[in-house]
Design a protein around this motif. Structure first.
Motif, short mmCIF file in Angstrom:
data_model
loop_
_atom_site.label_atom_id
_atom_site.label_comp_id
_atom_site.label_asym_id
_atom_site.label_seq_id
_atom_site.Cartn_x
_atom_site.Cartn_y
_atom_site.Cartn_z
N CYS A 84 0.83 -1.21 0.00
CA CYS A 84 0.00 0.00 0.00
C CYS A 84 0.86 1.26 0.00
N ASN A 85 2.13 1.12 0.38
CA ASN A 85 3.03 2.27 0.39
C ASN A 85 3.76 2.45 -0.95
N ALA A 86 3.53 1.54 -1.90
CA ALA A 86 4.17 1.65 -3.22
C ALA A 86 3.47 2.74 -4.04
N SER A 87 4.07 3.11 -5.14
CA SER A 87 3.52 4.21 -5.94
C SER A 87 2.14 3.89 -6.51
N ASN A 88 1.86 2.61 -6.81
CA ASN A 88 0.56 2.23 -7.34
C ASN A 88 -0.50 2.07 -6.26
N GLY A 89 -0.07 1.92 -5.00
CA GLY A 89 -1.03 1.73 -3.91
C GLY A 89 -1.56 0.31 -3.88
N CYS A 90 -2.67 0.13 -3.17
CA CYS A 90 -3.28 -1.19 -3.02
C CYS A 90 -4.80 -1.03 -3.05
N TYR A 91 -5.47 -2.16 -3.02
CA TYR A 91 -6.93 -2.12 -2.90
C TYR A 91 -7.35 -3.10 -1.81
N PHE A 92 -8.39 -2.73 -1.10
CA PHE A 92 -8.93 -3.56 -0.02
C PHE A 92 -10.05 -4.40 -0.60
N GLY A 93 -10.04 -5.69 -0.28
CA GLY A 93 -11.09 -6.58 -0.77
C GLY A 93 -12.42 -6.32 -0.09
N ASP A 94 -13.38 -7.17 -0.38
CA ASP A 94 -14.71 -7.04 0.22
C ASP A 94 -14.71 -7.51 1.66
N LEU A 95 -15.65 -6.99 2.43
CA LEU A 95 -15.80 -7.46 3.81
C LEU A 95 -16.14 -8.95 3.86
N SER A 96 -16.71 -9.47 2.77
CA SER A 96 -17.05 -10.89 2.75
C SER A 96 -15.82 -11.77 2.81
N SER A 97 -14.64 -11.17 2.50
CA SER A 97 -13.40 -11.96 2.58
C SER A 97 -12.84 -11.99 3.99
N SER A 98 -13.49 -11.29 4.92
CA SER A 98 -13.00 -11.22 6.30
C SER A 98 -13.33 -12.49 7.06
N ASP A 99 -12.58 -12.69 8.13
CA ASP A 99 -12.80 -13.85 9.00
C ASP A 99 -13.75 -13.43 10.12
N PHE A 100 -15.04 -13.67 9.92
CA PHE A 100 -16.02 -13.28 10.93
C PHE A 100 -16.11 -14.29 12.07
N ASN A 101 -15.32 -15.36 12.01
CA ASN A 101 -15.23 -16.25 13.17
C ASN A 101 -14.48 -15.55 14.30
N ASN A 102 -13.65 -14.58 13.93
CA ASN A 102 -12.94 -13.79 14.92
C ASN A 102 -13.85 -12.61 15.25
N SER A 103 -14.62 -12.72 16.33
CA SER A 103 -15.64 -11.72 16.64
C SER A 103 -15.06 -10.37 17.01
N ASN A 104 -13.82 -10.34 17.47
CA ASN A 104 -13.21 -9.07 17.88
C ASN A 104 -12.66 -8.28 16.70
N MET A 105 -12.06 -8.95 15.75
CA MET A 105 -11.33 -8.24 14.70
C MET A 105 -11.62 -8.77 13.30
N PRO A 106 -12.88 -8.80 12.88
CA PRO A 106 -13.13 -9.35 11.53
C PRO A 106 -12.52 -8.52 10.41
N ILE A 107 -12.44 -7.21 10.59
CA ILE A 107 -11.94 -6.38 9.50
C ILE A 107 -10.44 -6.58 9.27
N THR A 108 -9.73 -7.08 10.27
CA THR A 108 -8.29 -7.31 10.06
C THR A 108 -8.04 -8.46 9.11
N GLY A 109 -9.07 -9.27 8.86
CA GLY A 109 -8.92 -10.38 7.91
C GLY A 109 -9.21 -10.00 6.48
N ILE A 110 -9.55 -8.75 6.26
CA ILE A 110 -9.86 -8.31 4.90
C ILE A 110 -8.59 -8.36 4.04
#
Length: 198
Positions: A93-119
């Motif tokens: 994400c720090n490169a000149s082209n940047g990055c893209y974040f996937g969908d929330l559906s790709s997150s690990d919602f089994n981890n109830s505390n931090m699902p967005i960290t699995g994106i």
């Protein structure tokens, strides 16, 4: 003796009729040009507002990820901030082209505390047309959402760039789209900090 004056009924001559038709035609064409220009401006405004919302959403993804790491990552906020920085850097994400974040559906919602960290975060590839153009946002008409897993190509592409300077992260979210013969871009920027100190 009574004099009668006879007046001849005069009609339009051919020249007068042609002048009247020309004036009418010019006024109709001018009205059509104004109407066409108004429609194009309205379409551009609609596209730009959508792009602005998508750019702001990119900032919100980064902010939510930062907050989640700092609040819930064990054992403390400093470790969470460092983990956030490590994951963002690993996704280029720090490169000149940047990055893209996937969908929330790709997150690990089994981890109830931090699902967005699995994106998923992936490096953007780019070409001369647009930022992150090889990974366009898809529009799902069934639920009215933009993402990367289902839908049709929306014509928008989003690249998120995150650079770190100590306890600050400079975020920029750029959304680009082609309209007519030109490339349009909207960029939102924000600075996030490690707001919890220990």
């Amino acid at each position: 003796m009574i004099k009668f004056s006879i007046q001849k009924n005069r009609g339009f001559t051919l020249v007068e009729a042609m002048v009247a038709i020309s004036i009418f035609t010019v006024s109709i064409l001018a009205s059509m040009a104004v109407l066409t220009n108004s429609i194009q401006n309205t379409k551009y405004a609609k596209e730009k507002v959508t792009a602005e919302y998508l750019a702001q959403e990119g900032i919100e993804y980064a902010r939510n990820m930062r907050d989640t790491y700092m609040l819930y990552y064990p054992p403390d906020a400093t470790t969470g901030w460092n983990k956030f920085a490590t994951n963002v850097t690993a996704a280029n994400c720090n490169a000149s082209n940047g990055c893209y974040f996937g969908d929330l559906s790709s997150s690990d919602f089994n981890n109830s505390n931090m699902p967005i960290t699995g994106i998923t975060m992936s490096s953007c590839s780019t070409n001369s047309t647009s930022v992150c153009s090889n990974h366009p946002l898809l529009y799902n008409a069934a639920n009215g959402t933009y993402g990367y897993t289902s839908g049709v190509n929306s014509g928008y592409a989003r690249a998120i760039k995150i650079t770190f300077n100590g306890n600050q992260a400079n975020i920029s979210s750029t959304v680009s789209w082609l309209q007519g013969s030109g490339l349009n871009k909207v960029t939102f920027s924000e600075t996030l900090s490690a707001w919890i100190t220990q």
